[in-house]
Design an enzyme around this catalytic site. Structure first.
Site, PDB file in Angstrom:
ATOM      1  N   PHE A  23       0.852  -1.186   0.000  1.00 25.15           N
ATOM      2  CA  PHE A  23       0.000   0.000   0.000  1.00 25.15           C
ATOM      3  C   PHE A  23       0.890   1.238   0.000  1.00 25.15           C
ATOM      4  O   PHE A  23       1.900   1.276   0.713  1.00 25.15           O
ATOM      5  CB  PHE A  23      -0.892   0.018   1.236  1.00 25.15           C
ATOM      6  CG  PHE A  23      -2.240  -0.598   1.030  1.00 25.15           C
ATOM      7  CD1 PHE A  23      -3.321   0.182   0.656  1.00 25.15           C
ATOM      8  CD2 PHE A  23      -2.433  -1.960   1.208  1.00 25.15           C
ATOM      9  CE1 PHE A  23      -4.579  -0.379   0.464  1.00 25.15           C
ATOM     10  CE2 PHE A  23      -3.684  -2.540   1.018  1.00 25.15           C
ATOM     11  CZ  PHE A  23      -4.751  -1.736   0.637  1.00 25.15           C
ATOM     12  N   HIS A  53       2.955  -5.679   6.981  1.00 24.59           N
ATOM     13  CA  HIS A  53       1.925  -6.021   6.003  1.00 24.59           C
ATOM     14  C   HIS A  53       2.527  -6.361   4.637  1.00 24.59           C
ATOM     15  O   HIS A  53       1.793  -6.452   3.646  1.00 24.59           O
ATOM     16  CB  HIS A  53       0.930  -4.867   5.850  1.00 24.59           C
ATOM     17  CG  HIS A  53       0.195  -4.556   7.107  1.00 24.59           C
ATOM     18  ND1 HIS A  53      -0.986  -5.166   7.462  1.00 24.59           N
ATOM     19  CD2 HIS A  53       0.497  -3.706   8.121  1.00 24.59           C
ATOM     20  CE1 HIS A  53      -1.389  -4.696   8.635  1.00 24.59           C
ATOM     21  NE2 HIS A  53      -0.505  -3.810   9.054  1.00 24.59           N
ATOM     22  N   HIS A  57       0.747 -12.119   4.963  1.00 23.53           N
ATOM     23  CA  HIS A  57       0.771 -11.631   6.336  1.00 23.53           C
ATOM     24  C   HIS A  57      -0.561 -11.857   7.021  1.00 23.53           C
ATOM     25  O   HIS A  57      -1.600 -12.029   6.387  1.00 23.53           O
ATOM     26  CB  HIS A  57       1.146 -10.150   6.382  1.00 23.53           C
ATOM     27  CG  HIS A  57       0.133  -9.251   5.741  1.00 23.53           C
ATOM     28  ND1 HIS A  57       0.154  -8.959   4.393  1.00 23.53           N
ATOM     29  CD2 HIS A  57      -0.948  -8.597   6.244  1.00 23.53           C
ATOM     30  CE1 HIS A  57      -0.852  -8.153   4.105  1.00 23.53           C
ATOM     31  NE2 HIS A  57      -1.541  -7.924   5.211  1.00 23.53           N
ATOM     32  N   HIS A  63      -4.908  -3.860  14.191  1.00 28.96           N
ATOM     33  CA  HIS A  63      -4.745  -3.145  12.928  1.00 28.96           C
ATOM     34  C   HIS A  63      -5.966  -2.303  12.600  1.00 28.96           C
ATOM     35  O   HIS A  63      -5.856  -1.242  11.993  1.00 28.96           O
ATOM     36  CB  HIS A  63      -4.477  -4.156  11.812  1.00 28.96           C
ATOM     37  CG  HIS A  63      -4.340  -3.582  10.444  1.00 28.96           C
ATOM     38  ND1 HIS A  63      -3.563  -2.482  10.162  1.00 28.96           N
ATOM     39  CD2 HIS A  63      -4.900  -3.955   9.250  1.00 28.96           C
ATOM     40  CE1 HIS A  63      -3.630  -2.200   8.878  1.00 28.96           C
ATOM     41  NE2 HIS A  63      -4.445  -3.074   8.304  1.00 28.96           N
TER      42      HIS A  63
END
Length: 225
Positions: A23, A53, A57, A63
């Protein structure tokens, strides 16, 4: 020819490396050498930094909710045991949500762990149009006794989501989750899952080395057409 009683393993973890997809804003994998073999040093020694992550994972409840368990505190039982791999990539377009009907063909007598192949081929570069779970699908799986869900994309929620509705379903139903799996070469069917998170104090996730082991190679689960 492989003997009928030989156990087969599938490594469903992508390689973790400096250019592994993440991300935007997540910390990439970095490795540096803190010692190298030399006349005065008997070992090579490295140090790493990375987002938890990255690669295959396990998310911790921490989270997606403050005050929830970190990855060191979650029970390990959901990450080890019978699971089913279900393919739905042929029914999905990029960016689609996985609905219960996409999984119905393989939903009879579900084991406690379900891994969903949503991509024809796992992404090796970041793309924000990956398929994700419709929240109702996770509720449906939980209602059937599923304890862990996995997917071969970066998240159970769409990349653009700000409410993380699928993650909130995980929280409410105490589901554990694996993301960024590689299921390209795994036939649809039943396996043993081995994907234990590291005992990282205070962490919101942990990389896993996710493996599938054949249960009965000569008689795999064959979903009803």
């Amino acid at each position: 020819m492989t003997p009928a009683n030989t156990t087969q393993l599938w490594d469903i973890s992508p390689l973790i490396h400096a250019d592994a997809p993440l991300f935007p804003g997540d910390a990439p994998y970095r490795l540096q050498w803190t010692a190298r073999l030399s006349p005065g040093c008997p070992v090579n020694l490295s140090a790493i930094s990375l987002s938890p992550h990255i690669g295959a994972h396990a998310d911790a409840p921490l989270h997606y909710a403050d005050g929830q368990p970190d990855i060191a505190s979650v029970a390990l039982e959901p990450y080890l045991g019978p699971c089913r791999v279900i393919h739905c990539h042929a029914q999905l377009q990029r960016g689609a949500l996985i609905q219960p009907q996409h999984l119905q063909h393989a939903a009879q007598d579900l084991p406690p762990r379900v891994l969903v192949r949503a991509l024809a081929q796992a992404d090796t570069q970041w793309r924000d149009d990956f398929p994700a779970f419709a929240p109702a699908t996770l509720v449906w799986l939980a209602d059937q006794g599923v304890q862990l869900v996995g997917i071969d994309t970066a998240s159970v929620d769409p990349a653009s989501s700000k409410t993380l509705e699928a993650h909130q379903v995980l929280l409410r139903h105490r589901l554990r989750v694996l993301e960024n799996l590689v299921l390209d070469a795994v036939p649809e069917g039943d396996y043993e899952l081995i994907a234990l998170p590291l005992k990282l104090a205070g962490a919101c996730a942990s990389p896993v080395r996710a493996l599938l082991r054949s249960i009965s190679p000569s008689h795999p689960h064959k979903p009803t057409p």
